[in-house]
Write a protein that holds these residues in place. Sequence first.
Motif, mmCIF file in Angstrom:
data_model
loop_
_atom_site.group_PDB
_atom_site.id
_atom_site.type_symbol
_atom_site.label_atom_id
_atom_site.label_comp_id
_atom_site.label_asym_id
_atom_site.label_seq_id
_atom_site.Cartn_x
_atom_site.Cartn_y
_atom_site.Cartn_z
ATOM 1 N N PHE A 108 0.839 -1.189 0.000
ATOM 2 C CA PHE A 108 0.000 0.000 0.000
ATOM 3 C C PHE A 108 0.877 1.243 0.000
ATOM 4 N N LYS A 109 0.339 2.341 -0.505
ATOM 5 C CA LYS A 109 1.056 3.614 -0.469
ATOM 6 C C LYS A 109 0.654 4.359 0.797
ATOM 7 N N CYS A 110 1.595 5.051 1.372
ATOM 8 C CA CYS A 110 1.301 5.922 2.510
ATOM 9 C C CYS A 110 0.400 7.048 1.997
ATOM 10 N N PRO A 111 -0.689 7.344 2.691
ATOM 11 C CA PRO A 111 -1.585 8.415 2.237
ATOM 12 C C PRO A 111 -1.016 9.824 2.399
ATOM 13 N N ASN A 112 0.102 9.947 3.115
ATOM 14 C CA ASN A 112 0.753 11.240 3.272
ATOM 15 C C ASN A 112 1.533 11.542 1.989
ATOM 16 N N LEU A 113 1.050 12.493 1.224
ATOM 17 C CA LEU A 113 1.680 12.810 -0.063
ATOM 18 C C LEU A 113 3.113 13.294 0.086
ATOM 19 N N LEU A 123 11.508 3.272 -3.416
ATOM 20 C CA LEU A 123 11.411 3.074 -1.971
ATOM 21 C C LEU A 123 10.030 2.532 -1.638
ATOM 22 N N SER A 124 9.985 1.368 -1.019
ATOM 23 C CA SER A 124 8.717 0.726 -0.671
ATOM 24 C C SER A 124 8.190 1.244 0.655
ATOM 25 N N SER A 125 6.874 1.346 0.734
ATOM 26 C CA SER A 125 6.258 1.772 1.990
ATOM 27 C C SER A 125 6.385 0.655 3.029
ATOM 28 N N LYS A 126 6.427 1.051 4.293
ATOM 29 C CA LYS A 126 6.443 0.109 5.406
ATOM 30 C C LYS A 126 5.397 0.584 6.402
ATOM 31 N N ILE A 127 4.312 -0.149 6.454
ATOM 32 C CA ILE A 127 3.210 0.192 7.348
ATOM 33 C C ILE A 127 3.276 -0.750 8.548
ATOM 34 N N GLU A 128 3.426 -0.174 9.732
ATOM 35 C CA GLU A 128 3.484 -0.959 10.964
ATOM 36 C C GLU A 128 2.078 -1.119 11.529
ATOM 37 N N ILE A 129 1.794 -2.317 12.027
ATOM 38 C CA ILE A 129 0.532 -2.550 12.719
ATOM 39 C C ILE A 129 0.820 -2.330 14.203
ATOM 40 N N ILE A 130 0.322 -1.239 14.742
ATOM 41 C CA ILE A 130 0.578 -0.868 16.126
ATOM 42 C C ILE A 130 -0.332 -1.642 17.071
ATOM 43 N N ASP A 131 -1.606 -1.792 16.687
ATOM 44 C CA ASP A 131 -2.586 -2.498 17.512
ATOM 45 C C ASP A 131 -3.406 -3.396 16.592
ATOM 46 N N LYS A 132 -3.230 -4.701 16.718
ATOM 47 C CA LYS A 132 -3.916 -5.640 15.835
ATOM 48 C C LYS A 132 -5.399 -5.781 16.150
ATOM 49 N N LYS A 138 0.642 2.711 11.306
ATOM 50 C CA LYS A 138 1.538 3.859 11.268
ATOM 51 C C LYS A 138 2.577 3.635 10.178
ATOM 52 N N CYS A 139 2.852 4.677 9.415
ATOM 53 C CA CYS A 139 3.915 4.622 8.416
ATOM 54 C C CYS A 139 5.253 4.659 9.145
ATOM 55 N N GLN A 140 6.115 3.738 8.813
ATOM 56 C CA GLN A 140 7.421 3.663 9.468
ATOM 57 C C GLN A 140 8.312 4.848 9.086
ATOM 58 N N TYR A 141 8.096 5.439 7.925
ATOM 59 C CA TYR A 141 8.947 6.535 7.471
ATOM 60 C C TYR A 141 8.508 7.897 7.993
ATOM 61 N N CYS A 142 7.237 8.225 7.847
ATOM 62 C CA CYS A 142 6.787 9.570 8.244
ATOM 63 C C CYS A 142 6.047 9.577 9.575
ATOM 64 N N ALA A 143 5.816 8.408 10.147
ATOM 65 C CA ALA A 143 5.173 8.239 11.452
ATOM 66 C C ALA A 143 3.716 8.687 11.478
ATOM 67 N N ARG A 144 3.108 8.817 10.327
ATOM 68 C CA ARG A 144 1.702 9.200 10.277
ATOM 69 C C ARG A 144 0.819 8.028 10.695
ATOM 70 N N SER A 145 -0.181 8.296 11.521
ATOM 71 C CA SER A 145 -1.198 7.301 11.850
ATOM 72 C C SER A 145 -2.107 7.170 10.644
ATOM 73 N N ILE A 146 -2.475 5.940 10.337
ATOM 74 C CA ILE A 146 -3.224 5.671 9.111
ATOM 75 C C ILE A 146 -4.423 4.786 9.437
ATOM 76 N N THR A 147 -5.541 5.057 8.808
ATOM 77 C CA THR A 147 -6.706 4.183 8.948
ATOM 78 C C THR A 147 -6.731 3.192 7.782
ATOM 79 N N ILE A 152 -6.829 1.774 1.538
ATOM 80 C CA ILE A 152 -7.459 1.045 0.439
ATOM 81 C C ILE A 152 -8.130 1.951 -0.582
ATOM 82 N N LYS A 153 -8.034 3.257 -0.394
ATOM 83 C CA LYS A 153 -8.606 4.182 -1.396
ATOM 84 C C LYS A 153 -7.771 4.203 -2.636
#
Length: 153
Positions: A108-113, A123-132, A138-147, A152-153
């Motif tokens: 998936f792409k990070c939604p933070n443009l 550079l591939s995105s790395k999305i961390e699952i903080i709470d399963k 959370k994006c590992q690179y920019c630390a943005r919280s993501i829904t 999936i948009k």
Amino acid sequence: MSEFNQLLVRRIRNGTVIDHIESPRALLVLNILNITGQEGNVITVALNVPSVKQKKKDIIKVENKFLEKKETDKLALIAPNATINIIKDYKLTEKRRIQLPDKIIGFFKCPNLRCITNTEEGLSSKIEIIDKKNILLKCQYCARSITTNELIK
């Protein structure tokens, strides 16, 4: 035989059945897995099938395609209750429950443009699952919280 117990789609000889997809997400599942039908495999999609556990569910059957674990990791965010059934010679040979991995890399792409993954070539995105349980990402690179909906948009 009750109407509920009737066979809605034919059995497949070899391939993958993705069952217990939350309705109506089957078409989204096909999109996430890049299954277009152009591969030449027979694909059966059943939407809003009656289900005892979920009231309604979707089912996908893809003949002559065997999903690997890395492919099913993609589904964890959009179809967390789905099961992957591998069929060989009309028999169930493997059944997998989808589980959220600790990280989702490159799907998936990070939604933070402004995220570096959207501006840096290769550079591939790395999305961390903080709470399963509550699905906090959370994006590992920019630390943005993501829904999930943003991904999936």
